[in-house]
Motif scaffolding. Structure first.
Motif, PDB file in Angstrom:
ATOM      1  N   ARG A 173      13.894  69.245 113.966  1.00 27.44           N
ATOM      2  CA  ARG A 173      13.171  70.498 114.162  1.00 27.44           C
ATOM      3  C   ARG A 173      12.795  71.503 112.982  1.00 27.44           C
ATOM      4  O   ARG A 173      12.025  71.258 112.418  1.00 27.44           O
ATOM      5  CB  ARG A 173      13.043  71.575 115.412  1.00 27.44           C
ATOM      6  CG  ARG A 173      12.470  70.000 116.922  1.00 27.44           C
ATOM      7  CD  ARG A 173      12.990  71.078 118.555  1.00 27.44           C
ATOM      8  NE  ARG A 173      13.210  70.563 119.240  1.00 27.44           N
ATOM      9  CZ  ARG A 173      13.165  70.884 120.503  1.00 27.44           C
ATOM     10  NH1 ARG A 173      12.977  72.166 120.288  1.00 27.44           N
ATOM     11  NH2 ARG A 173      12.624  70.467 121.416  1.00 27.44           N
ATOM     12  N   ALA A 174      14.084  71.576 111.768  1.00 21.24           N
ATOM     13  CA  ALA A 174      14.341  71.595 111.015  1.00 21.24           C
ATOM     14  C   ALA A 174      14.775  71.662 109.898  1.00 21.24           C
ATOM     15  O   ALA A 174      15.064  70.422 110.116  1.00 21.24           O
ATOM     16  CB  ALA A 174      14.976  73.336 111.418  1.00 21.24           C
ATOM     17  N   PHE A 175      14.230  72.233 108.808  1.00 23.48           N
ATOM     18  CA  PHE A 175      14.354  71.226 106.963  1.00 23.48           C
ATOM     19  C   PHE A 175      15.806  72.104 107.119  1.00 23.48           C
ATOM     20  O   PHE A 175      16.568  73.434 107.988  1.00 23.48           O
ATOM     21  CB  PHE A 175      13.248  71.761 106.502  1.00 23.48           C
ATOM     22  CG  PHE A 175      12.798  70.717 106.265  1.00 23.48           C
ATOM     23  CD1 PHE A 175      12.842  69.653 106.076  1.00 23.48           C
ATOM     24  CD2 PHE A 175      11.485  71.346 107.330  1.00 23.48           C
ATOM     25  CE1 PHE A 175      11.723  68.617 106.481  1.00 23.48           C
ATOM     26  CE2 PHE A 175       9.989  70.105 107.535  1.00 23.48           C
ATOM     27  CZ  PHE A 175      10.504  68.907 106.946  1.00 23.48           C
ATOM     28  N   ARG A 176      16.785  71.681 106.418  1.00 20.37           N
ATOM     29  CA  ARG A 176      17.827  72.497 105.505  1.00 20.37           C
ATOM     30  C   ARG A 176      17.734  71.924 104.048  1.00 20.37           C
ATOM     31  O   ARG A 176      16.798  71.286 103.425  1.00 20.37           O
ATOM     32  CB  ARG A 176      18.977  71.208 106.294  1.00 20.37           C
ATOM     33  CG  ARG A 176      19.154  72.444 107.776  1.00 20.37           C
ATOM     34  CD  ARG A 176      20.416  71.976 108.331  1.00 20.37           C
ATOM     35  NE  ARG A 176      20.821  72.138 109.611  1.00 20.37           N
ATOM     36  CZ  ARG A 176      21.861  71.498 110.438  1.00 20.37           C
ATOM     37  NH1 ARG A 176      22.517  70.499 109.960  1.00 20.37           N
ATOM     38  NH2 ARG A 176      21.652  71.985 111.360  1.00 20.37           N
ATOM     39  N   GLU A 177      18.589  72.323 103.664  1.00 19.17           N
ATOM     40  CA  GLU A 177      18.858  72.436 102.372  1.00 19.17           C
ATOM     41  C   GLU A 177      18.941  70.759 101.949  1.00 19.17           C
ATOM     42  O   GLU A 177      20.133  70.640 102.188  1.00 19.17           O
ATOM     43  CB  GLU A 177      19.124  73.572 100.638  1.00 19.17           C
ATOM     44  CG  GLU A 177      18.606  74.245 100.040  1.00 19.17           C
ATOM     45  CD  GLU A 177      19.297  75.205  99.728  1.00 19.17           C
ATOM     46  OE1 GLU A 177      20.275  74.717  99.414  1.00 19.17           O
ATOM     47  OE2 GLU A 177      18.488  76.095  99.428  1.00 19.17           O
ATOM     48  N   THR A 207      14.636  62.572  98.285  1.00 18.19           N
ATOM     49  CA  THR A 207      13.838  62.207  97.549  1.00 18.19           C
ATOM     50  C   THR A 207      13.150  62.842  96.766  1.00 18.19           C
ATOM     51  O   THR A 207      11.744  63.019  96.665  1.00 18.19           O
ATOM     52  CB  THR A 207      12.647  61.374  98.596  1.00 18.19           C
ATOM     53  OG1 THR A 207      12.382  62.362  99.833  1.00 18.19           O
ATOM     54  CG2 THR A 207      13.287  59.639  99.327  1.00 18.19           C
ATOM     55  N   GLY A 208      13.988  63.854  95.834  1.00 17.68           N
ATOM     56  CA  GLY A 208      12.626  65.217  95.711  1.00 17.68           C
ATOM     57  C   GLY A 208      12.247  66.003  95.861  1.00 17.68           C
ATOM     58  O   GLY A 208      12.424  67.018  94.940  1.00 17.68           O
ATOM     59  N   THR A 209      12.321  66.009  96.889  1.00 10.64           N
ATOM     60  CA  THR A 209      12.019  67.401  97.918  1.00 10.64           C
ATOM     61  C   THR A 209      13.011  68.509  97.966  1.00 10.64           C
ATOM     62  O   THR A 209      12.691  69.557  97.486  1.00 10.64           O
ATOM     63  CB  THR A 209      11.367  67.145  99.863  1.00 10.64           C
ATOM     64  OG1 THR A 209      12.962  67.114 100.165  1.00 10.64           O
ATOM     65  CG2 THR A 209      10.633  66.414  99.175  1.00 10.64           C
ATOM     66  N   GLY A 210      14.983  68.336  97.675  1.00  9.13           N
ATOM     67  CA  GLY A 210      14.837  69.233  97.697  1.00  9.13           C
ATOM     68  C   GLY A 210      15.887  69.925  99.758  1.00  9.13           C
ATOM     69  O   GLY A 210      16.805  70.547 100.160  1.00  9.13           O
ATOM     70  N   ARG A 211      14.972  69.445 100.040  1.00  6.84           N
ATOM     71  CA  ARG A 211      15.272  68.921 102.253  1.00  6.84           C
ATOM     72  C   ARG A 211      15.325  68.336 102.837  1.00  6.84           C
ATOM     73  O   ARG A 211      14.683  67.598 102.097  1.00  6.84           O
ATOM     74  CB  ARG A 211      14.029  70.417 102.750  1.00  6.84           C
ATOM     75  CG  ARG A 211      13.436  71.515 102.377  1.00  6.84           C
ATOM     76  CD  ARG A 211      12.353  72.096 102.172  1.00  6.84           C
ATOM     77  NE  ARG A 211      11.455  71.208 102.377  1.00  6.84           N
ATOM     78  CZ  ARG A 211      10.241  71.279 103.403  1.00  6.84           C
ATOM     79  NH1 ARG A 211      10.057  72.780 104.289  1.00  6.84           N
ATOM     80  NH2 ARG A 211       9.044  70.618 102.886  1.00  6.84           N
ATOM     81  N   ARG A 212      16.062  68.590 104.119  1.00  2.00           N
ATOM     82  CA  ARG A 212      16.287  67.340 104.758  1.00  2.00           C
ATOM     83  C   ARG A 212      16.104  67.783 106.214  1.00  2.00           C
ATOM     84  O   ARG A 212      16.116  68.699 106.741  1.00  2.00           O
ATOM     85  CB  ARG A 212      17.614  66.857 104.500  1.00  2.00           C
ATOM     86  CG  ARG A 212      18.255  66.044 103.698  1.00  2.00           C
ATOM     87  CD  ARG A 212      19.288  64.925 103.204  1.00  2.00           C
ATOM     88  NE  ARG A 212      19.351  64.067 104.531  1.00  2.00           N
ATOM     89  CZ  ARG A 212      19.271  62.920 104.856  1.00  2.00           C
ATOM     90  NH1 ARG A 212      18.319  62.031 104.135  1.00  2.00           N
ATOM     91  NH2 ARG A 212      19.800  63.102 105.844  1.00  2.00           N
ATOM     92  N   ARG A 213      16.183  66.645 106.861  1.00  3.85           N
ATOM     93  CA  ARG A 213      15.840  67.379 108.505  1.00  3.85           C
ATOM     94  C   ARG A 213      16.300  67.480 108.878  1.00  3.85           C
ATOM     95  O   ARG A 213      17.891  66.453 109.247  1.00  3.85           O
ATOM     96  CB  ARG A 213      15.031  66.395 109.274  1.00  3.85           C
ATOM     97  CG  ARG A 213      13.213  66.476 109.004  1.00  3.85           C
ATOM     98  CD  ARG A 213      12.669  66.501 110.156  1.00  3.85           C
ATOM     99  NE  ARG A 213      11.207  66.626 109.598  1.00  3.85           N
ATOM    100  CZ  ARG A 213      10.088  66.677 110.217  1.00  3.85           C
ATOM    101  NH1 ARG A 213      10.539  68.036 110.694  1.00  3.85           N
ATOM    102  NH2 ARG A 213       8.669  67.004 110.173  1.00  3.85           N
ATOM    103  N   SER A 214      16.864  68.399 110.102  1.00  4.86           N
ATOM    104  CA  SER A 214      18.008  68.560 110.925  1.00  4.86           C
ATOM    105  C   SER A 214      18.326  67.558 111.746  1.00  4.86           C
ATOM    106  O   SER A 214      17.669  66.741 111.906  1.00  4.86           O
ATOM    107  CB  SER A 214      17.831  70.260 111.574  1.00  4.86           C
ATOM    108  OG  SER A 214      17.510  70.194 112.604  1.00  4.86           O
ATOM    109  N   PRO A 215      19.722  67.511 112.459  1.00  2.00           N
ATOM    110  CA  PRO A 215      19.980  66.393 112.923  1.00  2.00           C
ATOM    111  C   PRO A 215      19.292  66.299 114.174  1.00  2.00           C
ATOM    112  O   PRO A 215      18.491  65.410 114.722  1.00  2.00           O
ATOM    113  CB  PRO A 215      21.539  66.256 113.990  1.00  2.00           C
ATOM    114  CG  PRO A 215      21.728  67.439 112.492  1.00  2.00           C
ATOM    115  CD  PRO A 215      20.712  68.483 111.794  1.00  2.00           C
TER     116      PRO A 215
END
Length: 83
Positions: free
Chosen positions: A49-53, A38-46
């Protein structure tokens, strides 16, 4: 003029206007927001808890529009063929 001819010419005018509008949009705004992140450049990890590119947009949050991608593709073919 018959009603069929009037309807056909109206439909052709509407299609031409929509196509011209999309070409103009691809020229002025060649990028759109990535749908996956959605335009943020980050996604949640499986684990959540963490974000990934975002892998789809390489963390930029932007994707090239389909019309602009096609224009670039055909321009590259033309440029390579005329060298």
């Amino acid at each position: 003029m018959t009603p069929h001819l009037t309807a056909a010419s109206t439909l052709a005018t509407i299609i031409a206007a929509v196509t011209l509008g999309y070409v103009l949009a691809c020229t002025v705004w060649p990028f759109k927001a990535c749908r996956r992140c959605t335009g943020t450049g980050r996604r949640r990890s499986p684990s959540g808890r963490a974000f990934r590119e975002c892998r789809r947009c390489d963390g930029t949050g932007r994707r090239l529009r389909a019309g602009r991608w096609l224009y670039n593709h055909f321009a590259r073919i033309h440029r390579d063929g005329t060298r």
